[in-house]
Design an enzyme around this catalytic site. Sequence first.
Site, PDB file in Angstrom:
ATOM      1  N   ARG A  35       7.454  11.163  -9.469  1.00 50.04           N
ATOM      2  CA  ARG A  35       7.147  12.338 -10.515  1.00 50.04           C
ATOM      3  C   ARG A  35       8.040  13.210 -10.603  1.00 50.04           C
ATOM      4  O   ARG A  35       8.516  13.660 -11.771  1.00 50.04           O
ATOM      5  CB  ARG A  35       5.510  12.650  -9.913  1.00 50.04           C
ATOM      6  N   ASP A  61       3.907   8.242 -12.554  1.00 48.04           N
ATOM      7  CA  ASP A  61       2.995   8.717 -11.891  1.00 48.04           C
ATOM      8  C   ASP A  61       2.205   7.329 -11.349  1.00 48.04           C
ATOM      9  O   ASP A  61       1.633   6.828 -12.577  1.00 48.04           O
ATOM     10  CB  ASP A  61       1.867   9.681 -12.187  1.00 48.04           C
ATOM     11  N   TYR A 154      -8.003   9.086   4.091  1.00 48.26           N
ATOM     12  CA  TYR A 154      -6.861   8.427   4.106  1.00 48.26           C
ATOM     13  C   TYR A 154      -6.795   7.125   5.002  1.00 48.26           C
ATOM     14  O   TYR A 154      -5.990   6.298   4.878  1.00 48.26           O
ATOM     15  CB  TYR A 154      -5.946   9.797   4.923  1.00 48.26           C
ATOM     16  N   VAL A 187       5.987  10.533  11.116  1.00 47.01           N
ATOM     17  CA  VAL A 187       7.258  10.554  10.758  1.00 47.01           C
ATOM     18  C   VAL A 187       7.531  11.979  10.303  1.00 47.01           C
ATOM     19  O   VAL A 187       6.628  12.687   9.306  1.00 47.01           O
ATOM     20  CB  VAL A 187       7.466   9.487   9.488  1.00 47.01           C
ATOM     21  N   GLU A 190       7.792  15.383   4.249  1.00 48.47           N
ATOM     22  CA  GLU A 190       7.066  16.160   3.557  1.00 48.47           C
ATOM     23  C   GLU A 190       5.776  16.053   3.769  1.00 48.47           C
ATOM     24  O   GLU A 190       4.909  16.794   3.040  1.00 48.47           O
ATOM     25  CB  GLU A 190       7.703  16.361   2.136  1.00 48.47           C
ATOM     26  N   PHE A 191       5.360  14.916   4.171  1.00 53.30           N
ATOM     27  CA  PHE A 191       3.812  14.393   4.394  1.00 53.30           C
ATOM     28  C   PHE A 191       2.976  15.565   4.723  1.00 53.30           C
ATOM     29  O   PHE A 191       1.908  15.704   4.107  1.00 53.30           O
ATOM     30  CB  PHE A 191       3.817  13.117   5.405  1.00 53.30           C
TER      31      PHE A 191
HETATM   32  P1  NDP Z   1       6.761  12.220   1.518  1.00 54.15           P
HETATM   33  O1  NDP Z   1       5.724  13.329   1.196  1.00 54.15           O
HETATM   34  O2  NDP Z   1       8.026  13.012   2.222  1.00 54.15           O
HETATM   35  O3  NDP Z   1       7.156  11.404   0.205  1.00 54.15           O
HETATM   36  C1  NDP Z   1       6.160  10.906  -0.519  1.00 54.15           C
HETATM   37  C2  NDP Z   1       6.783  10.423  -1.729  1.00 54.15           C
HETATM   38  O4  NDP Z   1       5.674   9.706  -2.455  1.00 54.15           O
HETATM   39  C3  NDP Z   1       7.449  11.318  -2.718  1.00 54.15           C
HETATM   40  O5  NDP Z   1       8.623  10.773  -3.158  1.00 54.15           O
HETATM   41  C4  NDP Z   1       6.284  11.616  -3.862  1.00 54.15           C
HETATM   42  O6  NDP Z   1       7.218  11.781  -5.005  1.00 54.15           O
HETATM   43  C5  NDP Z   1       5.658  10.133  -3.932  1.00 54.15           C
HETATM   44  N1  NDP Z   1       4.368   9.895  -4.555  1.00 54.15           N
HETATM   45  C6  NDP Z   1       3.453  10.779  -4.069  1.00 54.15           C
HETATM   46  N2  NDP Z   1       2.388  10.587  -5.171  1.00 54.15           N
HETATM   47  C7  NDP Z   1       2.896   9.956  -6.044  1.00 54.15           C
HETATM   48  C8  NDP Z   1       2.562   9.464  -7.392  1.00 54.15           C
HETATM   49  N3  NDP Z   1       1.312   9.577  -7.862  1.00 54.15           N
HETATM   50  N4  NDP Z   1       3.407   8.636  -8.078  1.00 54.15           N
HETATM   51  C9  NDP Z   1       4.564   8.350  -7.689  1.00 54.15           C
HETATM   52  N5  NDP Z   1       5.058   8.991  -6.552  1.00 54.15           N
HETATM   53  C10 NDP Z   1       4.098   9.580  -5.694  1.00 54.15           C
HETATM   54  O7  NDP Z   1       6.012  11.636   2.582  1.00 54.15           O
HETATM   55  P2  NDP Z   1       6.249  10.239   3.364  1.00 54.15           P
HETATM   56  O8  NDP Z   1       7.722   9.980   2.882  1.00 54.15           O
HETATM   57  O9  NDP Z   1       6.003  10.397   4.853  1.00 54.15           O
HETATM   58  O10 NDP Z   1       5.406   9.365   2.880  1.00 54.15           O
HETATM   59  C11 NDP Z   1       5.684   8.057   2.325  1.00 54.15           C
HETATM   60  C12 NDP Z   1       4.648   6.882   2.457  1.00 54.15           C
HETATM   61  O11 NDP Z   1       4.654   6.757   4.027  1.00 54.15           O
HETATM   62  C13 NDP Z   1       3.361   7.179   2.155  1.00 54.15           C
HETATM   63  O12 NDP Z   1       2.796   6.164   1.685  1.00 54.15           O
HETATM   64  C14 NDP Z   1       2.778   7.765   3.487  1.00 54.15           C
HETATM   65  O13 NDP Z   1       1.307   7.537   3.370  1.00 54.15           O
HETATM   66  C15 NDP Z   1       3.444   6.772   4.516  1.00 54.15           C
HETATM   67  N6  NDP Z   1       3.491   7.252   5.855  1.00 54.15           N
HETATM   68  C16 NDP Z   1       3.871   8.430   6.250  1.00 54.15           C
HETATM   69  C17 NDP Z   1       3.939   8.752   7.649  1.00 54.15           C
HETATM   70  C18 NDP Z   1       4.236  10.167   8.082  1.00 54.15           C
HETATM   71  O14 NDP Z   1       3.872  10.645   9.226  1.00 54.15           O
HETATM   72  N7  NDP Z   1       4.993  10.838   7.290  1.00 54.15           N
HETATM   73  C19 NDP Z   1       3.404   7.884   8.632  1.00 54.15           C
HETATM   74  C20 NDP Z   1       2.963   6.639   8.045  1.00 54.15           C
HETATM   75  C21 NDP Z   1       2.879   6.258   6.938  1.00 54.15           C
HETATM   76  P3  NDP Z   1       6.608  12.779  -6.236  1.00 54.15           P
HETATM   77  O15 NDP Z   1       5.935  13.933  -5.316  1.00 54.15           O
HETATM   78  O16 NDP Z   1       8.065  13.324  -6.642  1.00 54.15           O
HETATM   79  O17 NDP Z   1       5.991  12.034  -7.125  1.00 54.15           O
HETATM   80  C1  8X3 Z   2       0.666   9.147   8.454  1.00 48.12           C
HETATM   81  C2  8X3 Z   2       0.472   9.209  10.146  1.00 48.12           C
HETATM   82  O1  8X3 Z   2      -1.045   9.639  11.970  1.00 48.12           O
HETATM   83  O2  8X3 Z   2      -0.935  11.338   9.921  1.00 48.12           O
HETATM   84  O3  8X3 Z   2       0.142   8.031   7.992  1.00 48.12           O
HETATM   85  O4  8X3 Z   2      -2.244   9.179   9.619  1.00 48.12           O
HETATM   86  S1  8X3 Z   2      -1.102   9.999  10.265  1.00 48.12           S
END
Ligand code: NDP
Ligand code: 8X3
Length: 253
Positions: A35, A61, A154, A187, A190-191
């Site tokens: 986005r 989106d 989630y 990881v 910004e999660f």
């Molecule tokens: P970030 O928040 O750093 O990045 C998330 C990304 O997803 C951003 O680029 C955001 O872009 C994009 N995004 C979110 N909603 C939308 C949407 N509706 N349309 C398009 N893009 C979207 O988090 P992570 O890099 O950690 O997360 C990436 C993936 O990894 C996710 O699926 C997450 O569930 C998964 N994950 C993360 C873990 C962690 O501990 N961090 C562990 C395991 C899995 P924008 O806001 O610009 O749209």
């Molecule tokens: C992100 C890792 O443990 O917060 O998917 O679900 S956890």
Amino acid sequence: MSKKIVFITGASAGIGEACARVFAREGYDLLLAARRIDRLEVLSAQLVAEFGVRTHLLALDVRDAGEVFGMFNNLPANWQQVDVLVNNAGLSQGLDPIQAGDIGDWDRMIDTNIKGLLYVTRAVAPGMVARKQGHIINIGSIAAKEVYPNGNVYCATKHAVDALTKGMRIDLLDKHIKVTAIHPGMVETEFSEVRFKGDTARAAAVYDRIEPLSAEDVAETVWFAASRPKHVNVNDVVIMPTMQANATTAIRE
Ligand code: NDP
Ligand code: 8X3
């Protein structure tokens, strides 16, 4: 010969951004979606300058089916020929017991993590089938394998990603399309800021006194799967920080 194309959703931050860097390093042209197009523009300028790749950016989106199909189907024909799709866009919202869950949070997670992944896959997969080649890499989570307190919705969305990955692999088997899931533990991206809606102190506490995975660690794992020979498919990878045994057990020192 034209370069291969990777389509990465959620490339504006974290794991998706790191994947963009790794695939650029490896010479792929990049179809990047998120986005926040301003962030994609900054990233694109860096990667074009450093690696000489071509990029095409989508302000998208993934929750909006019309936007997903409209944008993909209106791409120049060469950009529709995706070799590797990284279904990464995703998020968590809130960490509440089921009886107190916020309906809006539930909708955002289900619409993004399940329906968004499905829409993008449905847009991209027919071209892969027609070309009889392609690789779909879904970013799941340890939450796809385990359920932890207050993780309810989630975890359910990531369990769905696990199930969909298995289903896609069966349906696309005779079309010669590879399907992989990468399931990371903690990881640092910004999660947690997104999960806790900008509460940076609460987000920082998640990574306190522990060495989490970096986005680059996950991106290199995605690349490992993408770079195997034609006859090898990596089905499923669970990758954890050394300091985290499972969803609920970690050491902090
Ligand atoms: P970030 O928040 O750093 O990045 C998330 C990304 O997803 C951003 O680029 C955001 O872009 C994009 N995004 C979110 N909603 C939308 C949407 N509706 N349309 C398009 N893009 C979207 O988090 P992570 O890099 O950690 O997360 C990436 C993936 O990894 C996710 O699926 C997450 O569930 C998964 N994950 C993360 C873990 C962690 O501990 N961090 C562990 C395991 C899995 P924008 O806001 O610009 O749209
Ligand atoms: C992100 C890792 O443990 O917060 O998917 O679900 S956890």
